[in-house]
Design an enzyme around this catalytic site. Structure first.
Site, PDB file in Angstrom:
ATOM      1  N   LYS A  45       0.845  -1.203   0.000  1.00  0.00           N
ATOM      2  CA  LYS A  45       0.000   0.000   0.000  1.00  0.00           C
ATOM      3  C   LYS A  45       0.879   1.252   0.000  1.00  0.00           C
ATOM      4  O   LYS A  45       1.907   1.285   0.676  1.00  0.00           O
ATOM      5  CB  LYS A  45      -0.894  -0.022   1.245  1.00  0.00           C
ATOM      6  N   GLY A  46       0.479   2.267  -0.736  1.00  0.00           N
ATOM      7  CA  GLY A  46       1.249   3.504  -0.832  1.00  0.00           C
ATOM      8  C   GLY A  46       1.575   4.072   0.548  1.00  0.00           C
ATOM      9  O   GLY A  46       0.681   4.241   1.379  1.00  0.00           O
ATOM     10  N   GLY A  72      -7.531   7.840  -1.020  1.00  0.00           N
ATOM     11  CA  GLY A  72      -6.747   9.001  -0.610  1.00  0.00           C
ATOM     12  C   GLY A  72      -5.492   8.644   0.174  1.00  0.00           C
ATOM     13  O   GLY A  72      -5.098   9.357   1.099  1.00  0.00           O
ATOM     14  N   CYS A 129      -1.392   9.323  -8.142  1.00  0.00           N
ATOM     15  CA  CYS A 129      -2.633   9.076  -7.403  1.00  0.00           C
ATOM     16  C   CYS A 129      -3.619  10.203  -7.670  1.00  0.00           C
ATOM     17  O   CYS A 129      -3.329  11.363  -7.390  1.00  0.00           O
ATOM     18  CB  CYS A 129      -2.380   8.960  -5.907  1.00  0.00           C
ATOM     19  N   GLY A 216     -10.281  -1.779 -13.014  1.00  0.00           N
ATOM     20  CA  GLY A 216     -11.041  -2.994 -13.283  1.00  0.00           C
ATOM     21  C   GLY A 216     -11.116  -3.286 -14.774  1.00  0.00           C
ATOM     22  O   GLY A 216     -10.559  -2.534 -15.592  1.00  0.00           O
ATOM     23  N   GLY A 243      -6.903  -3.482 -15.159  1.00  0.00           N
ATOM     24  CA  GLY A 243      -7.975  -4.350 -15.619  1.00  0.00           C
ATOM     25  C   GLY A 243      -7.623  -5.802 -15.844  1.00  0.00           C
ATOM     26  O   GLY A 243      -8.434  -6.554 -16.369  1.00  0.00           O
TER      27      GLY A 243
HETATM   28  C1  LIG Z   1      -8.734   0.462  -3.568  1.00  0.00           C
HETATM   29  C2  LIG Z   1      -7.528   0.861  -4.368  1.00  0.00           C
HETATM   30  C3  LIG Z   1      -6.448   1.479  -3.736  1.00  0.00           C
HETATM   31  C4  LIG Z   1      -5.302   1.843  -4.465  1.00  0.00           C
HETATM   32  N1  LIG Z   1      -4.240   2.409  -3.818  1.00  0.00           N
HETATM   33  C5  LIG Z   1      -3.091   2.667  -4.514  1.00  0.00           C
HETATM   34  C6  LIG Z   1      -1.918   3.145  -3.840  1.00  0.00           C
HETATM   35  O1  LIG Z   1      -1.880   3.309  -2.615  1.00  0.00           O
HETATM   36  N2  LIG Z   1      -0.807   3.402  -4.593  1.00  0.00           N
HETATM   37  C7  LIG Z   1      -0.787   3.201  -5.955  1.00  0.00           C
HETATM   38  O2  LIG Z   1       0.250   3.433  -6.587  1.00  0.00           O
HETATM   39  N3  LIG Z   1      -1.879   2.726  -6.611  1.00  0.00           N
HETATM   40  C8  LIG Z   1      -3.016   2.457  -5.925  1.00  0.00           C
HETATM   41  N4  LIG Z   1      -4.111   1.954  -6.578  1.00  0.00           N
HETATM   42  C9  LIG Z   1      -4.046   1.740  -8.061  1.00  0.00           C
HETATM   43  C10 LIG Z   1      -3.730   0.272  -8.397  1.00  0.00           C
HETATM   44  O3  LIG Z   1      -2.490  -0.115  -7.857  1.00  0.00           O
HETATM   45  C11 LIG Z   1      -3.737   0.057  -9.928  1.00  0.00           C
HETATM   46  O4  LIG Z   1      -2.758   0.898 -10.507  1.00  0.00           O
HETATM   47  C12 LIG Z   1      -5.080   0.391 -10.574  1.00  0.00           C
HETATM   48  O5  LIG Z   1      -6.144   0.005  -9.733  1.00  0.00           O
HETATM   49  C13 LIG Z   1      -5.250  -0.251 -11.958  1.00  0.00           C
HETATM   50  O6  LIG Z   1      -5.243  -1.666 -11.891  1.00  0.00           O
HETATM   51  P1  LIG Z   1      -6.606  -2.564 -11.836  1.00  0.00           P
HETATM   52  O7  LIG Z   1      -7.478  -2.113 -12.979  1.00  0.00           O
HETATM   53  O8  LIG Z   1      -6.124  -3.967 -11.935  1.00  0.00           O
HETATM   54  O9  LIG Z   1      -7.274  -2.247 -10.520  1.00  0.00           O
HETATM   55  C14 LIG Z   1      -5.261   1.596  -5.865  1.00  0.00           C
HETATM   56  C15 LIG Z   1      -6.350   0.969  -6.501  1.00  0.00           C
HETATM   57  C16 LIG Z   1      -7.463   0.591  -5.772  1.00  0.00           C
HETATM   58  C17 LIG Z   1      -8.601  -0.089  -6.490  1.00  0.00           C
END
Ligand SMILES: Cc1cc2nc3c(=O)[nH]c(=O)nc-3n(C[C@H](O)[C@H](O)[C@H](O)COP(=O)(O)O)c2cc1C
Length: 303
Positions: A45-46, A72, A129, A216, A243
């Site tokens: 997590k970030g 956030g 972000c 997604g 996705g």
């Molecule tokens: C609930 C949630 C929290 C996220 N928190 C972070 C984060 O803390 N740092 C970051 O670089 N990306 C964060 N992301 C982005 C994901 O790492 C990823 O780049 C993005 O969701 C696209 O991939 P996906 O379509 O497989 O979800 C978050 C995504 C989600 C859904």
């Protein structure tokens, strides 16, 4: 069984599948389901310089084929991460990627400097972000901003540095080139796309933050396109995400040019998604008689 191992920025991964930052916490909840050593890596997590409580709820909304989030960057801060989470993660026989962020380039550099003296394998700098008011995406949407934050973080750490790019830009390839020029060892993309939903009964945005990050299956074609564009523009390895929810998606992302993949929203709908994706990739490669997954990196034949 095909050879699934890949090398990214000098780091060996047993397979290319990594739960994405923000959907896997620090792995503790998932350890109850399967051994984390099955994963290629884990993006945590970030983490920021100090504790952040994140945005007010509601901060998650479902959409057809995806989700919106405006968490956030809620996190306990870098000191807590290093003393309470990292020691457990470092025992897991998988590549640990510490995802970091900050409100200023200096905060990002301070967090990176603290990680430099730990055993963490890689740092992923989130300049993308969309859910924080200061910093975050602001760095990632111009070549100058992306380059300047990369430069100060590069000077703060000798760890392999992945810079995570925003898709909320006109020309992602030029931003990738700007961070490569400042010493990024790899780029990862995509972070979420800025989106919004409105409750038509209350006329209120569904998210308390009004807007949020879309991810997604619905964003997959956009992510494939951007990974392909970036992979053709830079020499450093690309980590693809956005996705991915099946082994075939992961293979497609690698054919677009990704050396490894991250899995985000799919982990929220199915905690087993990363291990299923590893098995499905293996099955596809075996069916096609492909001996090593690295053979398919960038294997797309554009018309
Ligand atoms: C609930 C949630 C929290 C996220 N928190 C972070 C984060 O803390 N740092 C970051 O670089 N990306 C964060 N992301 C982005 C994901 O790492 C990823 O780049 C993005 O969701 C696209 O991939 P996906 O379509 O497989 O979800 C978050 C995504 C989600 C859904």
């Amino acid at each position: 069984m095909a050879d699934l191992s890949v090398k990214v920025a000098g780091v060996d991964f047993k397979n290319p599948v990594i739960p994405a930052s923000g959907v896997f916490g620090y792995g503790r909840e998932y350890e109850e389901f399967y051994s984390l050593s099955r994963l290629g890596g884990i993006a945590t997590k970030g983490t920021t310089g100090t504790l952040r409580t994140g945005n007010l709820p509601p901060r998650i909304a479902e959409t057809p084929m995806g989700m919106l989030n405006s968490v956030g960057l809620q996190n306990p801060g870098i000191d807590h991460f290093i003393s309470c989470e990292l020691p457990n993660l470092m025992k897991k026989d998988t590549v640990i990627i510490a995802n970091i962020a900050g409100s200023t380039p200096e905060e990002c550099a301070e967090v990176a400097a603290k990680l430099d003296s730990t055993d963490v394998h890689m740092i992923e700098l989130n300049i993308s972000c969309p859910n924080v008011k200061h910093g975050g995406a602001a760095f990632g949407v111009s070549c100058e901003g992306a380059a300047s934050v990369t430069k100060v973080v590069r000077n703060a750490t000798r760890k392999p540095l992945i810079v995570k790019l925003s898709p909320n830009v006109t020309d992602i390839a030029s931003i990738a080139k700007a961070v490569e020029a400042e010493g990024a060892d790899s780029v990862s993309l995509i972070n979420t796309l800025l989106g919004m939903r409105i409750d038509i009964n209350t006329r209120r945005p569904v998210l308390r933050n009004n807007c949020g990050g879309m991810s997604g299956p619905a964003v997959f074609p956009i992510a494939v396109r951007m990974v392909w564009q970036v992979a053709n523009a830079v020499k450093i390895p690309v980590i693809g995400m956005g996705g991915i929810s099946s082994g075939r998606d992961a293979i497609e992302m690698m054919m677009a040019g990704a050396s490894a993949v991250q899995v985000g929203a799919a982990v929220i709908t199915d905690p087993f998604a990363p291990v299923k994706i590893i098995d499905e990739m293996n099955q596809f490669l075996d069916e096609k008689g492909i001996k090593s997954v690295s053979e398919i990196i960038g294997a797309v034949k554009p018309w």
